[in-house]
Design a protein around this motif. Sequence first.
Motif, PDB file in Angstrom:
ATOM      1  N   ARG A  56      19.134 -36.048-121.492  1.00  0.00           N
ATOM      2  CA  ARG A  56      18.159 -34.968-121.637  1.00  0.00           C
ATOM      3  C   ARG A  56      16.760 -35.522-121.896  1.00  0.00           C
ATOM      4  O   ARG A  56      15.780 -35.020-121.350  1.00  0.00           O
ATOM      5  CB  ARG A  56      18.570 -34.022-122.772  1.00  0.00           C
ATOM      6  N   SER A  74      15.300 -36.459-118.730  1.00  0.00           N
ATOM      7  CA  SER A  74      15.172 -35.381-117.751  1.00  0.00           C
ATOM      8  C   SER A  74      13.875 -34.597-117.956  1.00  0.00           C
ATOM      9  O   SER A  74      13.454 -34.347-119.088  1.00  0.00           O
ATOM     10  CB  SER A  74      16.361 -34.426-117.891  1.00  0.00           C
ATOM     11  N   ASP A  75      13.277 -34.179-116.848  1.00  0.00           N
ATOM     12  CA  ASP A  75      12.084 -33.334-116.911  1.00  0.00           C
ATOM     13  C   ASP A  75      12.386 -31.927-117.423  1.00  0.00           C
ATOM     14  O   ASP A  75      11.467 -31.186-117.761  1.00  0.00           O
ATOM     15  CB  ASP A  75      11.438 -33.230-115.527  1.00  0.00           C
ATOM     16  N   GLN A  76      13.655 -31.556-117.482  1.00  0.00           N
ATOM     17  CA  GLN A  76      14.042 -30.214-117.911  1.00  0.00           C
ATOM     18  C   GLN A  76      14.021 -30.044-119.432  1.00  0.00           C
ATOM     19  O   GLN A  76      14.141 -28.922-119.931  1.00  0.00           O
ATOM     20  CB  GLN A  76      15.455 -29.896-117.433  1.00  0.00           C
ATOM     21  N   PHE A  77      13.921 -31.159-120.168  1.00  0.00           N
ATOM     22  CA  PHE A  77      14.040 -31.139-121.622  1.00  0.00           C
ATOM     23  C   PHE A  77      12.887 -31.916-122.250  1.00  0.00           C
ATOM     24  O   PHE A  77      12.193 -32.660-121.563  1.00  0.00           O
ATOM     25  CB  PHE A  77      15.379 -31.761-122.042  1.00  0.00           C
ATOM     26  N   ASP A  87      10.877 -34.842-124.367  1.00  0.00           N
ATOM     27  CA  ASP A  87      10.940 -36.275-124.061  1.00  0.00           C
ATOM     28  C   ASP A  87      11.233 -37.176-125.259  1.00  0.00           C
ATOM     29  O   ASP A  87      10.959 -38.369-125.214  1.00  0.00           O
ATOM     30  CB  ASP A  87       9.660 -36.722-123.367  1.00  0.00           C
ATOM     31  N   ASP A 134      15.821 -28.387-129.635  1.00  0.00           N
ATOM     32  CA  ASP A 134      15.361 -27.535-128.541  1.00  0.00           C
ATOM     33  C   ASP A 134      16.321 -26.366-128.358  1.00  0.00           C
ATOM     34  O   ASP A 134      17.515 -26.560-128.158  1.00  0.00           O
ATOM     35  CB  ASP A 134      15.282 -28.346-127.246  1.00  0.00           C
ATOM     36  N   GLY A 169      15.815 -24.191-125.877  1.00  0.00           N
ATOM     37  CA  GLY A 169      15.856 -23.957-124.441  1.00  0.00           C
ATOM     38  C   GLY A 169      15.657 -22.497-124.081  1.00  0.00           C
ATOM     39  O   GLY A 169      15.273 -21.671-124.898  1.00  0.00           O
ATOM     40  N   GLN A 170      15.926 -22.189-122.827  1.00  0.00           N
ATOM     41  CA  GLN A 170      15.766 -20.827-122.327  1.00  0.00           C
ATOM     42  C   GLN A 170      16.998 -19.977-122.610  1.00  0.00           C
ATOM     43  O   GLN A 170      16.944 -18.773-122.614  1.00  0.00           O
ATOM     44  CB  GLN A 170      15.522 -20.861-120.811  1.00  0.00           C
ATOM     45  N   HIS A 191      21.864 -23.839-124.707  1.00  0.00           N
ATOM     46  CA  HIS A 191      21.231 -25.152-124.612  1.00  0.00           C
ATOM     47  C   HIS A 191      21.197 -25.881-125.941  1.00  0.00           C
ATOM     48  O   HIS A 191      21.100 -27.080-125.991  1.00  0.00           O
ATOM     49  CB  HIS A 191      19.799 -25.024-124.111  1.00  0.00           C
ATOM     50  N   LEU A 216      24.296 -33.354-118.551  1.00  0.00           N
ATOM     51  CA  LEU A 216      23.205 -32.873-119.393  1.00  0.00           C
ATOM     52  C   LEU A 216      23.685 -31.878-120.445  1.00  0.00           C
ATOM     53  O   LEU A 216      22.914 -31.469-121.307  1.00  0.00           O
ATOM     54  CB  LEU A 216      22.135 -32.199-118.524  1.00  0.00           C
ATOM     55  N   TYR A 217      24.949 -31.503-120.346  1.00  0.00           N
ATOM     56  CA  TYR A 217      25.514 -30.500-121.248  1.00  0.00           C
ATOM     57  C   TYR A 217      26.943 -30.886-121.602  1.00  0.00           C
ATOM     58  O   TYR A 217      27.639 -31.509-120.804  1.00  0.00           O
ATOM     59  CB  TYR A 217      25.564 -29.119-120.580  1.00  0.00           C
TER      60      TYR A 217
END
Length: 163
Positions: A70, A73-76, A78, A86, A88-89, A93, A130-131
């Motif tokens: 994560r 990843s650009d989704q989470f 840094d 986080d 998340g949406q 998450h 990622l999960y």
Amino acid sequence: MIRTETVAKLDVGTRMIQALEAADQETDDLTQQMRMSDKDYENLLAIVEAEAGGEDLDGKIMVTNVILNRVSSDQFPDNVTSVIWDSGQVEAHSFSPTEDGRIYTVTVSDDTREAVNRAIDGDDLSQGALYFIAKDQADEKNVKWFDEKLTFLFAHGGHSFYI
């Protein structure tokens, strides 16, 4: 004849230097990727213990891998600490030990410390996950979200891993 031998020796030397410089750059890149603050490291140890304290060494490495994946990843976020907290949406998450406070009550085992260190050093058993979820302990709505929105990769111990 002497001239040819000298050129060949220089060519080999140049290639060796280039190979060493490339290896140094790769090492620097890996070091930059896995560099984290003491706070991040301590939080990583705590979340892995809270999430996977009952898992075997490989299971703990995989949970660590997901967190590090994560971070990359650009989704989470840094950094490790931001990833851990986080939301998340989607509620699914977040990590449940941050929601229920378990992260603050764990004692990190030597096994967990070894797993985290191995993952930081490059042991990756996650297949890019990622999960993860412990379906038998999760809310039904979270299990449903994982099954409907994500791609199942594999199960190990008490966790199922997804991308």
